[in-house]
Every structure is written in structure tokens, then in C-alpha cells.
Design an enzyme around this catalytic site. Structure first.
Site, PDB file in Angstrom:
ATOM      1  N   PHE B 120       0.831  -1.200   0.000  1.00 19.64           N
ATOM      2  CA  PHE B 120       0.000   0.000   0.000  1.00 19.64           C
ATOM      3  C   PHE B 120       0.865   1.250   0.000  1.00 19.64           C
ATOM      4  O   PHE B 120       1.752   1.407   0.840  1.00 19.64           O
ATOM      5  CB  PHE B 120      -0.958   0.013   1.194  1.00 19.64           C
ATOM      6  CG  PHE B 120      -1.999   1.083   1.082  1.00 19.64           C
ATOM      7  CD1 PHE B 120      -3.009   0.980   0.135  1.00 19.64           C
ATOM      8  CD2 PHE B 120      -1.952   2.218   1.863  1.00 19.64           C
ATOM      9  CE1 PHE B 120      -3.957   1.981  -0.012  1.00 19.64           C
ATOM     10  CE2 PHE B 120      -2.908   3.225   1.722  1.00 19.64           C
ATOM     11  CZ  PHE B 120      -3.907   3.102   0.789  1.00 19.64           C
ATOM     12  N   ASP B 189       1.365  -4.242   8.951  1.00 27.48           N
ATOM     13  CA  ASP B 189       0.218  -3.372   8.687  1.00 27.48           C
ATOM     14  C   ASP B 189      -1.013  -4.268   8.566  1.00 27.48           C
ATOM     15  O   ASP B 189      -1.116  -5.073   7.639  1.00 27.48           O
ATOM     16  CB  ASP B 189       0.439  -2.561   7.412  1.00 27.48           C
ATOM     17  CG  ASP B 189      -0.684  -1.563   7.162  1.00 27.48           C
ATOM     18  OD1 ASP B 189      -1.806  -1.768   7.679  1.00 27.48           O
ATOM     19  OD2 ASP B 189      -0.453  -0.572   6.438  1.00 27.48           O
ATOM     20  N   TYR B 214     -11.347   2.237  10.178  1.00 26.67           N
ATOM     21  CA  TYR B 214     -12.534   2.564   9.372  1.00 26.67           C
ATOM     22  C   TYR B 214     -12.903   1.505   8.350  1.00 26.67           C
ATOM     23  O   TYR B 214     -13.887   1.678   7.637  1.00 26.67           O
ATOM     24  CB  TYR B 214     -12.389   3.931   8.696  1.00 26.67           C
ATOM     25  CG  TYR B 214     -11.201   4.148   7.797  1.00 26.67           C
ATOM     26  CD1 TYR B 214     -11.174   3.638   6.505  1.00 26.67           C
ATOM     27  CD2 TYR B 214     -10.124   4.903   8.224  1.00 26.67           C
ATOM     28  CE1 TYR B 214     -10.099   3.864   5.670  1.00 26.67           C
ATOM     29  CE2 TYR B 214      -9.028   5.129   7.399  1.00 26.67           C
ATOM     30  CZ  TYR B 214      -9.016   4.614   6.123  1.00 26.67           C
ATOM     31  OH  TYR B 214      -7.951   4.841   5.293  1.00 26.67           O
ATOM     32  N   LYS B 215     -12.125   0.438   8.267  1.00 28.72           N
ATOM     33  CA  LYS B 215     -12.463  -0.637   7.331  1.00 28.72           C
ATOM     34  C   LYS B 215     -13.274  -1.696   8.085  1.00 28.72           C
ATOM     35  O   LYS B 215     -14.429  -1.466   8.449  1.00 28.72           O
ATOM     36  CB  LYS B 215     -11.192  -1.197   6.699  1.00 28.72           C
ATOM     37  CG  LYS B 215     -10.413  -0.153   5.880  1.00 28.72           C
ATOM     38  CD  LYS B 215      -9.108  -0.749   5.348  1.00 28.72           C
ATOM     39  CE  LYS B 215      -8.289   0.311   4.632  1.00 28.72           C
ATOM     40  NZ  LYS B 215      -8.869   0.720   3.343  1.00 28.72           N
ATOM     41  N   ARG B 360     -12.730  -4.488  -6.976  1.00 27.35           N
ATOM     42  CA  ARG B 360     -12.447  -5.154  -5.708  1.00 27.35           C
ATOM     43  C   ARG B 360     -13.741  -5.289  -4.917  1.00 27.35           C
ATOM     44  O   ARG B 360     -14.495  -4.322  -4.772  1.00 27.35           O
ATOM     45  CB  ARG B 360     -11.422  -4.306  -4.946  1.00 27.35           C
ATOM     46  CG  ARG B 360     -10.778  -4.962  -3.757  1.00 27.35           C
ATOM     47  CD  ARG B 360      -9.715  -4.042  -3.147  1.00 27.35           C
ATOM     48  NE  ARG B 360     -10.302  -2.815  -2.611  1.00 27.35           N
ATOM     49  CZ  ARG B 360      -9.714  -2.051  -1.672  1.00 27.35           C
ATOM     50  NH1 ARG B 360      -8.521  -2.365  -1.196  1.00 27.35           N
ATOM     51  NH2 ARG B 360     -10.305  -0.965  -1.246  1.00 27.35           N
TER      52      ARG B 360
END
Lengths: 401, 401
Positions: B120, B189, B214-215, B360
């Protein structure tokens, strides 16, 4: 007499912008601003409609992605800055690290970060941490020696415009000019002046600034902070915290960081949308407010409070606010400051304490009434006269006060 | 057949913990988790009662000051960590900077930070920024070469447990052991695995981790992130961002930074209370959830989606999820991925895109139904068959998608 001052106050109508609890005189808006009347509905909308129904689509449809810039632009006139030079994000501590780190890069070969001894501790802690990782060094000098201590090795001067504890105000224009004359940059911490005083970053030629969203800006507990960088520095600005939200094209997922044009390069991670929504509502309480008038009203409130307290509260030492310019706060000293403050709070007058012996009272112009000053001094006089503050139950004042 | 899978799903009852909009199949909880049913009332209480009425007193009376630690302790079992080794604060980017900077201090003389090419981007950006300011260097190698590239100059290895785009999962235990065998530290991560997979930081002997609120944790848009440090590192941990909230005695206002004992030293500035309240409600959706069961259900959903899409959606290339272990997501490739996704969203099936050609789809276990898979594939097949995605109006998909 106090009611006459309220009747003549042109800012008095702004008090309806706040949802203040009944029976409380709140003189701690310099630590945590009160709830704006519009915030609950705006935040409920952000939660239920924007997030709950809009879901991921709201990043675009509700322009969440632009919140740091749009809130920054709304803060800009409050601090005398161009709208495209302010961005709302992270905390004061993190923004200070980013800007001070970037400033060191702009002054290669210079190693000194100059600060004022006794300034707000987190600023010093953060700068010490930055110095440790970059090979710079942090030098703290007494308030009156700052200008003389700026030398050819000074990369950056970091000062609080208003001192968190004493309320003393630095001459931003003069010290900025002194820094520039020595080839140094200057960063102003506006935590205790943004929303309290008429700040003029642009006119005073400041390089950088950081400031707080949860004090005078009424953005909610721990609200995101803001950062300012003069436009002349944008193109060369390389913050040590370079995250994807500060990338020129965050959703290209490129391997290398290319800074966004302008102030947006100071963003690091994803902005906290719900906290930003509350901050936006807080900043909106300043719509239409003339900051010079706000500063003048706060000064009048502070002078009034200090005079009445000096006259009627034996046993406290009043630090009279500077007549020329002072933060929107007054300090009363008492050897048992925390106990006296705890007793005062129990009677509905809320201020806070700073070690070792300071009771601190804040006078934000948008919602503080002259009548509140009368109630606060009456209550303090009664608490002191009764001696009730000596009761052991007033040892219980929490650490944040 | 899909309804039979839902009927047999022991996690199905958890769907009532969410307020999902009617008529939407939401397969983007891996980017932004949906609104938990309890969040609006909890946040309204935090705003109106705790802030509005409690004002500054709520830092103590509502234990706002402890939120980073209490939320961290609630996240801990989700990621297989001891409760006193996790703290909620800042963003993933900022926490990564803090921990990676502290890790460099723990391995003096070593200069290399090893990362995976194509991981990422913000992780790489942040580490490049850290390297630039500290004199370290960041080396990116292909996924399969990571273990072999850990050498005697490697201070820290930074890897995403689940790859944000492909969903590939690293072997945390094996790579952690490889790092330690070379004398290096490792930071995981967990942005795409916390709340999706059964993570075992403690059992796998991880040194550090960061992750996203927040995921899968459903903490709200841009929710605060979390940081983990193994207890064995706490005493020596010196984050470059050393702020007042990480001080041993923040309200003593001492001149020098003394780190708080334990994980709290990773705090920098004041925590954003309203965002933390929403994060706490998001994390609470995991109460009583067996993460192994959640991972198994997401894997079953992903396999089901991939098989159906491969059978019924000509023109898309299905990246079949790895049967052994895979993130809770599946990628479908299409040369016009963004247009196809925009058309799909217009029909109420929400996923997202990652460049250059990836659609995705995420399958969080707490609220995704097997029936949703059927609707999503039906809709995608219809969109592809109709060719409507070629309509120019589907060029308008926003940048965050």
C-alpha cells in the site's frame, strides 16, 4: 452595570449559536469550547445519512475528500491567512512535527530550533523528538531573550502567540521580522489565539503556524487541528510525514510520493470525517464575526474580571491582564489552586488549573457575558470566605482541569 | 442454495448490529465499514450530554482521557494481542511513522527498512519520508524475495499482512521468525486483516503493528487507527513523535518528555473524542465474535463469489482467492474496470476499483450474506451483458472508489 455592558455588546447575539447548559458559568472555552447549537444535527446527518446511507460514495458525493481544505479555508479569515494556505488535519503536535521538519529542510546547514522556555510542553517535546531524529538541536531561552538568541545557526523559531498559562502575547510582526533578518524561519502556535485574538499571519509575514480546533474554534473535544504555510513556501515544502492524502494523485497508488500542489501536501493519513464535521460546525460559529471586535470584548471581560476579583477575593493574587494586548484569559494564583477550583466548579463556575498555583479563566467573546463575570466573582468570593474549599472532597479534581 | 448457506451461518445474527441501507448490496466494507446500529445514539450522547453538558469535566467524568487505551484493549482480542499492548490514536500513516522511527532507534547501526514492492503506497511514502529525515534507506523487493532480503543491515521489515489490492496473505509467523533470525524487527500493517482474519500478533511473536479503524472495524470514515507494540519493547520505545499525551504526567507540564509507562507513550496529541466514540461503537460490533469463524465465513463468501463470477460473467478475469488463506476480498479484472464498477454501483451493488483494471469486492463476515453474493453476480452479469457500462455517464465515478 454589568447588565448594561451586556446590553451594549454588539457580539451578544452570537451566544445563541451555542447550546450552553443551564446553571453553569463556563469560563474554560480556552481549554474546550462549548457545543455549538448546530453541531448535533450536522453530526447526526454526517453519521446517519452521509455515512449510513451514502457509505463509500460520500467521499465524493459529500466531498469528504475536500474537508481538510474547505475547513482550512473557513479557518483562514479567523487567523488572517489566505484561504489556500490553511489545512485542517491531525493534531497540533503532529502538525508541528510536519511543519518544523519541513522548515529544517528549507534551511540546510542550520541546526538550531529556538523556543521559549516554559512554552506549552507538547511543542517542546515534539521539537526535541524531531531534533533527536534529524540531528538538529532545540534551544530554550527566557521569553525576553528570544529575539537576541536568533542567530546564523537558527533554522526555525517556534513560539506560542499567546502563552497557554500566563496569556502573554508575543509581537508577531516584530519577532517574525527578527527571525527573517537572521535568515531564519518562524512558526507560530496559535492554539490560544485562533478565535480569541485578531491574528494577522499574512500581514505579519509569518512562515508557518499550527493551531487548535477544540479551544476557541469550538470543534469538539480533541477536534482536528490546523496548519498554515505561507504560499511562498508551498512549492519547496517537504514534510517528514508524507502520506497518501498529501500525494498529488492519492488514488493513482504510485510507488513514489509526489507532493500535492499547495497546502494539501501537509496531509498524511485519511481525514477523520466525523470529527471534521464537528470542527466545520465549530468554525462556522465565527461566520460574520469581526475578530478585532472579539478581541476587544474578551479584553474588556478579562479586565472586568481581574478588577472585580482583585477587589473582592482576598487570598488570591490576580495576574492583571496586560492593557496593551493579552490572551482571552486571566490567571488568579492561590496556594491551593486545585482545591479552590474544585469547589468553584461544584458551584457551577468552571475554569481550570495550571501548575503550580494558577486558576485559569477564559473569556471567549462569542458566548461570555459580562453578567457571567459577576456570577463568577461572587461565587469565588463566597467559596473563599466560607473556607469550604479546604474540605477533603475537593481533592478529587481530575487531572484534566 | 445460497439461502441454505445463510440459514446455516452461525454469524448471520450479527447482521442486526448494522444499519445497512435498503436496496444496496454493500461489498466495500474493506474500504469503509458500514454504520453500526448503535453508533448514532452513542455518538449523540457523546456530543450532547458528554460534551454539551459535561463540557471540560467529561475528560475525567466520562474517562475521555482513557479512550485510546480502552479502545485499544477492545481491539486487542480481534488481533490476538494482549490488552495493554494496543492503543487507538492518529492515522495508520502517523502510527507507522512513530513505530518505524522507534524501531530504527532500537537497531542502531542498521540502516535498511525492507518493504514489499507494490504494497500500500502510504506505507512506502511514510517510510521514505522517515528514511530521508533519519539517514535510513528504504528498500523494496518483490513479494517472494522479502525473506531472502532481510540481512544484517536490516533494522525493520514492514509488510501488509493482507495485500490491499490482491488480498494475498503473508505468513506472519514465518516472516517474523525470519526477521528475528537476522536480528531485525518486523512491523505488520493490519489495515486489511484486522477484523477480517484471525490475526495472532502475540502467538506469531510480532514486534509492532498498525491498523485501520474505518475498514473492517466499522469505526466510521477516517476513524482513528491503532498501534501495537509487543510488551518486550515498551520500556525502550522512543517514538520520534513524542507528544504530551504520551508523557508520564501530561498535566504536570514538565519541560522534558518522560515517556508514559507502556503503550501509552505512543500517543502524541489530544485524542479526537467524537471520532473515538464512533470507533468504540465500531469495535463493539466484534463483541463475542470468534475471528476464526469470521475468517472461515469470509473465505466461503469469497470462494462462492469467485466461482459464480467465473461461471457467469464473461469478459472479466477472476483472481481466484487462495484456498489456503486469503483476505476477505476478491478481485475481478476488466479493461474498463471503473466504468463497469460505476454501472454496478448505479444498480445498487457497491464495490471499488484499484488501478489499473481491478474491481475489488469485500466480504466482511459480520453482515455479508450468501444471498448478497447471488444478487451481486446477477447484477454484474446483467451489466456486462447489456453493455450499458459503455455509456459515457459511467465515466463519472469519483476518485475514491
Amino acid at each position: 452595570m454589568l447588565s448594561a455592558l451586556d446590553a451594549a455588546d454588539s457580539l451578544a447575539p452570537f451566544r445563541t449559536r451555542f447550546a450552553l447548559p443551564a446553571g453553569i458559568v463556563y469560563l474554560d472555552g480556552n481549554s474546550l469550547g462549548p457545543l455549538p447549537a448546530a453541531t448535533p444535527a450536522l453530526l447526526a446527518d454526517a453519521v446517519t445519512r452521509q455515512w449510513g446511507t451514502g457509505l463509500i460514495r460520500s467521499w465524493n458525493d459529500e466531498a469528504w475528500i475536500d474537508l481538510p481544505a474547505t475547513i482550512g479555508a473557513a479557518i483562514a479569515p479567523i487567523i488572517g491567512a489566505p484561504p489556500d494556505c490553511v489545512i485542517a488535519c491531525d493534531s497540533v503536535s503532529v502538525n508541528l512535527y510536519k511543519l518544523a521538519g519541513a522548515a529544517l529542510m528549507l534551511r540546510p546547514g542550520r541546526r538550531k530550533i529556538l523556543v521559549e522556555a516554559g512554552d506549552f510542553p507538547t511543542d517542546r517535546y515534539i521539537l526535541d523528538g524531531l531534533a533527536r531524529t534529524t540531528g538538529a538541536r532545540c534551544e530554550a531561552v527566557p521569553r525576553g531573550d528570544v529575539a537576541a538568541a536568533i542567530d546564523g545557526d537558527t533554522a526555525l523559531v517556534v513560539l506560542s502567540h499567546v502563552h497557554f498559562s500566563t496569556g502573554a502575547v508575543h509581537d508577531m510582526a516584530a519577532l517574525t521580522a527578527a527571525a527573517h533578518a537572521a535568515g531564519a524561519l518562524i512558526l507560530w502556535d496559535l492554539s490560544h489565539s485562533a478565535g480569541a485574538l485578531a491574528v494577522a499571519l499574512d500581514a505579519d509575514n509569518a512562515d508557518f503556524a499550527v493551531g487548535c480546533g477544540y479551544k476557541y474554534l469550538n470543534g469538539g473535544p480533541g477536534a482536528p487541528a490546523f496548519a498554515f504555510a505561507a504560499a511562498r513556501h508551498h512549492a519547496a515544502l517537504q514534510p517528514p510525514l508524507q502520506g497518501w492524502m498529501g500525494h498529488a494523485a492519492p488514488f493513482a497508488f504510485a510507488a513514489d510520493w509526489s507532493p500535492a500542489p499547495g497546502i494539501r501536501r501537509l496531509l498524511a493519513g485519511t481525514p477523520p470525517v466525523l470529527a471534521m464535521a464537528a470542527l466545520a460546525a465549530g468554525v462556522a460559529t465565527f461566520a460574520g464575526v469581526d475578530m478585532a471586535a472579539a478581541e476587544a470584548k474578551s479584553a474588556a471581560l478579562a479586565q472586568c474580571f481581574a478588577r472585580l476579583a482583585a477587589a473582592r477575593c482576598p487570598g488570591v493574587a490576580v495576574e492583571m491582564p496586560h492593557r496593551l494586548r493579552h490572551g482571552a484569559q486571566v490567571v488568579l494564583r492561590h496556594p491551593q489552586a486545585r482545591r479552590v477550583m474544585a469547589a468553584l466548579i461544584a458551584h457551577g463556575v468552571i475554569g481550570d488549573c495550571r501548575p503550580p498555583d494558577r486558576m485559569r479563566f477564559g473569556f471567549p467573546a462569542l458566548y461570555t457575558r459580562f453578567a457571567d463575570i459577576g456570577i463568577a466573582v461572587d461565587t469565588l468570593a463566597a467559596v473563599l470566605a466560607s473556607g469550604e474549599w479546604q474540605d477533603a472532597r475537593f481533592d478529587a479534581l481530575g487531572q484534566v482541569s
